[in-house]
Design an enzyme around this catalytic site. Structure first.
Site: not given
Length: 411
Positions: A243, A270, A333, A336, A360, A370
């Site tokens: 990001r 985030k 951005h 991504r 994510h 995970y």
């Protein structure tokens, strides 16, 4: 096993009068009774067994309950009972009058300073001083009602700052949850405001996802003339696809160029989880060259005005505009989405590896997230293949278009 949101959502009351208890660990548990799910913490204070109420799920999420439990344990380590003592009515009223929303917010703000970027801390403090304290700052924190908070944030919403209104609601919730932990308030009332604000318009960041167009962009970046900080940021952004805020705030102490890795602290992410970014050989070369100029300071990409601040949030977007790529074509951005699409549809990389590298949340077959090091060797290889692909693309290698052109030709 620790609890998960998926498991909690599925839990039902068995009908036992005492309810069903599900442990999360570290003395935190969920009590499922009738139609409600209560967060509770068992602890021992002055040789007495006690239970602390931490709210009701889903108003208090799993992550928030764990944070409240951790705050309570800190108080215990300091010799303080996290459960407030009962007082006579006059003493209780005196305490309520002193425990204002402003006093609670300032305590919370001080607590957050160590784990938050200074720019974010200053923005939150400005919101408190300009928009919240003048209207509800002098109110007892325990007396705050949903309508009090709604009145404040609707004033912000009325001036067109919809995103700020939602962020301010989140800040009020964080302050009140801290108040629950220290015993000033009974509960966070902000969940009662769900749906009361205008929804934030969804924004799709413009991104180039066709290899031929990406090749043109990469060659434009290679030819871009500017300060080494901006040039280096431009060159490394497509390779790392983090990001924009994470890249701008990157600190030299977070990088190990010999090990070819960048560990981003949880506080900057985030999802509030530490993130590992493997560095391809090309990325390491760019950083070593940049370090000759910036390696002696705090930030990898410092501001041109002062080394005490990081690069401006507009730097990469401004460079893209200068190269002729409008905001409807490409954004910082957007890199991504570029990586996500081409890694999947052109290079046929594993989707779970891509999602891990995008930071994510990826769930395993048992419903658990995970950890940050999951599949790290495979991700290292993927990031090197991606960097190699970008360099070949920039050099003019043959590319396969993703979408055919109407009429039978190709893009």
């Amino acid at each position: 096993m620790p609890l998960t949101d998926l498991l909690i959502r599925k839990l039902k009351h068995s009908g036992k009068p005492s309810g069903d208890k599900y442990n999360d660990g570290r003395s935190l548990y969920l009590l499922v009774k009738e139609a409600n799910k209560y967060w509770r913490m068992n602890y021992r204070y002055e040789d007495k067994h006690k239970t602390l109420a931490l709210g009701i799920y889903p108003e208090v999420s799993l992550a928030e309950a764990r944070e409240l439990c951790a705050d309570a344990r800190k108080l215990l380590r300091g010799g303080v009972d996290p459960k407030p003592k009962k007082q006579n009515p006059s003493e209780l009223q005196d305490e309520v009058d002193e425990n204002t929303f402003e006093a609670l917010a300032l305590q919370w703000l001080t607590k957050m300073a160590a784990s938050r970027r200074s720019a974010t801390q200053e923005k939150v403090q400005a919101w408190l001083e300009h928009d919240l304290f003048p209207f509800i700052g002098s109110m007892p924190a325990a007396a705050i009602k949903p309508r009090d908070i709604l009145g404040v944030i609707q004033r912000v919403e009325a001036r067109g700052a919809i995103d700020s209104a939602h962020r301010m609601k989140q800040v009020c919730g964080q302050i009140l949850r801290y108040g629950v932990a220290v015993g000033w308030v009974e509960r966070d009332v902000t969940p009662d405001l769900k749906g009361a604000l205008v929804a934030i318009p969804r924004t799709n960041f413009a991104a180039i996802t066709e290899p031929k167009q990406l090749a043109l962009l990469l060659r434009s970046i290679d030819a871009y003339e500017g300060h080494i900080v901006a040039v280096s940021a431009l060159k490394i952004t497509p390779m790392l696809f983090v990001r924009p805020g994470e890249l701008r705030a990157a600190e030299c102490s977070e990088f190990d160029l010999d090990a070819a890795e960048w560990r981003i602290p949880a506080a900057k992410m985030k999802m509030k989880t530490e993130h590992m970014v493997p560095l391809a050989t090309q990325a390491v070369a760019i950083l070593r060259e940049l370090y000759r100029v910036t390696g002696h300071g705090k930030f990898v990409f410092p501001s041109l005005r002062t080394e005490q601040a990081c690069m401006s949030e507009n730097t990469i977007n401004a460079a893209l505009r200068a190269m002729g790529f409008s905001k409807d074509v490409m954004t910082a951005h957007g890199f991504r989405a570029t990586a996500r699409t081409i890694l999947d549809e052109v290079l046929n990389e594993r989707v779970d590896l891509i999602e891990h590298q995008l930071a994510h949340r990826v769930i395993d077959p048992n419903g658990r997230a995970y950890n940050r090091t999951a599949h790290l060797p495979a991700r290292r290889l993927m990031m090197q293949r991606w960097a190699d692909y970008l360099y070949k693309l920039r050099a003019g290698a043959d590319v396969i278009p993703l979408h055919p052109v109407p009429g039978g030709g190709q893009a």
